[in-house]
Structure formats: C-alpha cells, structure tokens
Motif scaffolding. Structure first.
Motif, PDB file in Angstrom:
ATOM      1  N   THR A  90       0.837  -1.191   0.000  1.00 25.52           N
ATOM      2  CA  THR A  90       0.000   0.000   0.000  1.00 25.52           C
ATOM      3  C   THR A  90       0.877   1.248   0.000  1.00 25.52           C
ATOM      4  N   ASP A  91       0.691   2.083  -1.002  1.00 22.32           N
ATOM      5  CA  ASP A  91       1.528   3.259  -1.180  1.00 22.32           C
ATOM      6  C   ASP A  91       0.991   4.065  -2.351  1.00 22.32           C
ATOM      7  N   VAL A  92       1.559   5.242  -2.545  1.00 22.36           N
ATOM      8  CA  VAL A  92       1.355   5.984  -3.781  1.00 22.36           C
ATOM      9  C   VAL A  92       2.534   5.664  -4.694  1.00 22.36           C
ATOM     10  N   TYR A  93       2.214   5.227  -5.903  1.00 23.14           N
ATOM     11  CA  TYR A  93       3.245   4.796  -6.847  1.00 23.14           C
ATOM     12  C   TYR A  93       3.469   5.879  -7.902  1.00 23.14           C
ATOM     13  N   HIS A  94       4.750   6.101  -8.169  1.00 26.01           N
ATOM     14  CA  HIS A  94       5.160   7.118  -9.132  1.00 26.01           C
ATOM     15  C   HIS A  94       6.124   6.513 -10.139  1.00 26.01           C
ATOM     16  N   ASN A 103       9.863  16.705 -12.848  1.00 27.19           N
ATOM     17  CA  ASN A 103       8.854  17.031 -11.850  1.00 27.19           C
ATOM     18  C   ASN A 103       7.938  15.820 -11.651  1.00 27.19           C
ATOM     19  N   TRP A 104       7.644  15.502 -10.416  1.00 29.06           N
ATOM     20  CA  TRP A 104       6.853  14.320 -10.111  1.00 29.06           C
ATOM     21  C   TRP A 104       5.391  14.518 -10.510  1.00 29.06           C
ATOM     22  N   GLY A 105       4.799  13.427 -10.964  1.00 31.02           N
ATOM     23  CA  GLY A 105       3.379  13.443 -11.234  1.00 31.02           C
ATOM     24  C   GLY A 105       2.580  13.233  -9.951  1.00 31.02           C
ATOM     25  N   GLN A 106       1.288  13.101 -10.112  1.00 31.60           N
ATOM     26  CA  GLN A 106       0.408  12.904  -8.948  1.00 31.60           C
ATOM     27  C   GLN A 106       0.564  11.522  -8.333  1.00 31.60           C
ATOM     28  N   GLY A 107       1.014  10.601  -9.135  1.00 34.63           N
ATOM     29  CA  GLY A 107       1.096   9.232  -8.651  1.00 34.63           C
ATOM     30  C   GLY A 107      -0.262   8.552  -8.688  1.00 34.63           C
ATOM     31  N   THR A 108      -0.250   7.272  -8.385  1.00 28.59           N
ATOM     32  CA  THR A 108      -1.503   6.515  -8.332  1.00 28.59           C
ATOM     33  C   THR A 108      -1.516   5.711  -7.041  1.00 28.59           C
ATOM     34  N   GLN A 109      -2.627   5.805  -6.324  1.00 28.20           N
ATOM     35  CA  GLN A 109      -2.736   5.170  -5.012  1.00 28.20           C
ATOM     36  C   GLN A 109      -3.039   3.689  -5.163  1.00 28.20           C
ATOM     37  N   VAL A 110      -2.260   2.886  -4.506  1.00 28.30           N
ATOM     38  CA  VAL A 110      -2.516   1.446  -4.405  1.00 28.30           C
ATOM     39  C   VAL A 110      -2.804   1.131  -2.949  1.00 28.30           C
ATOM     40  N   THR A 111      -3.971   0.547  -2.717  1.00 32.32           N
ATOM     41  CA  THR A 111      -4.358   0.169  -1.366  1.00 32.32           C
ATOM     42  C   THR A 111      -4.681  -1.318  -1.353  1.00 32.32           C
ATOM     43  N   VAL A 112      -3.951  -2.041  -0.537  1.00 29.05           N
ATOM     44  CA  VAL A 112      -4.169  -3.482  -0.405  1.00 29.05           C
ATOM     45  C   VAL A 112      -4.800  -3.726   0.957  1.00 29.05           C
ATOM     46  N   SER A 113      -6.030  -4.155   0.921  1.00 30.06           N
ATOM     47  CA  SER A 113      -6.759  -4.311   2.175  1.00 30.06           C
ATOM     48  C   SER A 113      -7.871  -5.339   1.999  1.00 30.06           C
ATOM     49  N   SER A 114      -8.108  -6.087   3.057  1.00 30.87           N
ATOM     50  CA  SER A 114      -9.212  -7.039   3.034  1.00 30.87           C
ATOM     51  C   SER A 114     -10.468  -6.420   3.635  1.00 30.87           C
TER      52      SER A 114
END
Length: 114
Positions: A90-94, A103-114
């Motif tokens: 679980t993190d924001v991936y860039h 310059n960094w983009g917004q990234g994409t959120q990955v959430t691993v959760s049950s």
C-alpha cells in the motif's frame, strides 16, 4: 515540460493484482533508464523497480517474483504489473527517470486491504 501521468491504482484484496501505467509526454523515454517508485505519507520514497533502455528490469527484494516492470518506448509508456499484492504494498506509486528527476506526477494510489 515533461509530464508524468500514472494510473491504474485502486483498492485490491491481498493476493490480488493491479497493472499500473505511466504515460510520459514532453520527452522520449527511450533514451532514459526509468524507474517505478513508491512513497507513503511521511515516509521516504523507495525505488521499486528500474528498467533499462532495452527493458531489463531490476527490483527491490520485497517485490521480486511478484512485480514485473516493462516499457513501450514507441508509446512513451511504462507499466508495472503487480501480482500477489500484500498489505505492505500500500503506497502511492510514481514513475520517473532514474537519474535527474523530472517534476513528479500525482502518482496513483494502491491500497491493499481485506
């Protein structure tokens, strides 16, 4: 000006899969070693995978055997196939180049959760 647009993140259960994409505009990625990074709020950014010009990828130990990074230089896009996801992924991936960050983009959120 180079623009990085990451996509493909979301909420997934442990053991699930996601494929992230990174579209780059403003520069040709074919001449750069590229990388996938992740960063949680308040934590240091971590290099997850690097991809050479020819597509040879190296990974941080924690994702070896589960993640696959690849690139399509013609489409100026790179990808991260993420399998067997764990809570700790679980993190924001860039995406960015390896040396001399754009310059960094917004990234994409990955959430691993049950």
């Amino acid at each position: 000006q180079v623009q990085l647009v990451e996509s493909g993140g979301g909420l997934v259960q442990p053991g699930g899969s996601l494929r992230l994409s990174c579209a780059v505009s403003g520069s040709k990625i074919s001449i750069y070693v590229m990388g996938w990074y992740r960063q949680a709020p308040g934590k240091q950014r971590e290099l997850v995978a690097s991809i050479s010009h020819g597509g040879v990828a190296n990974y941080v130990d924690s994702v070896k055997g589960r993640f696959t990074a690849y690139r399509d230089n013609d489409k100026n896009t790179m990808f991260l196939q993420m399998n067997s996801l764990k809570h700790e992924d679980t993190d924001v991936y860039h995406c960015n180049r390896m040396y001399g960050f754009w310059n960094w983009g917004q990234g994409t959120q990955v959430t691993v959760s049950s």
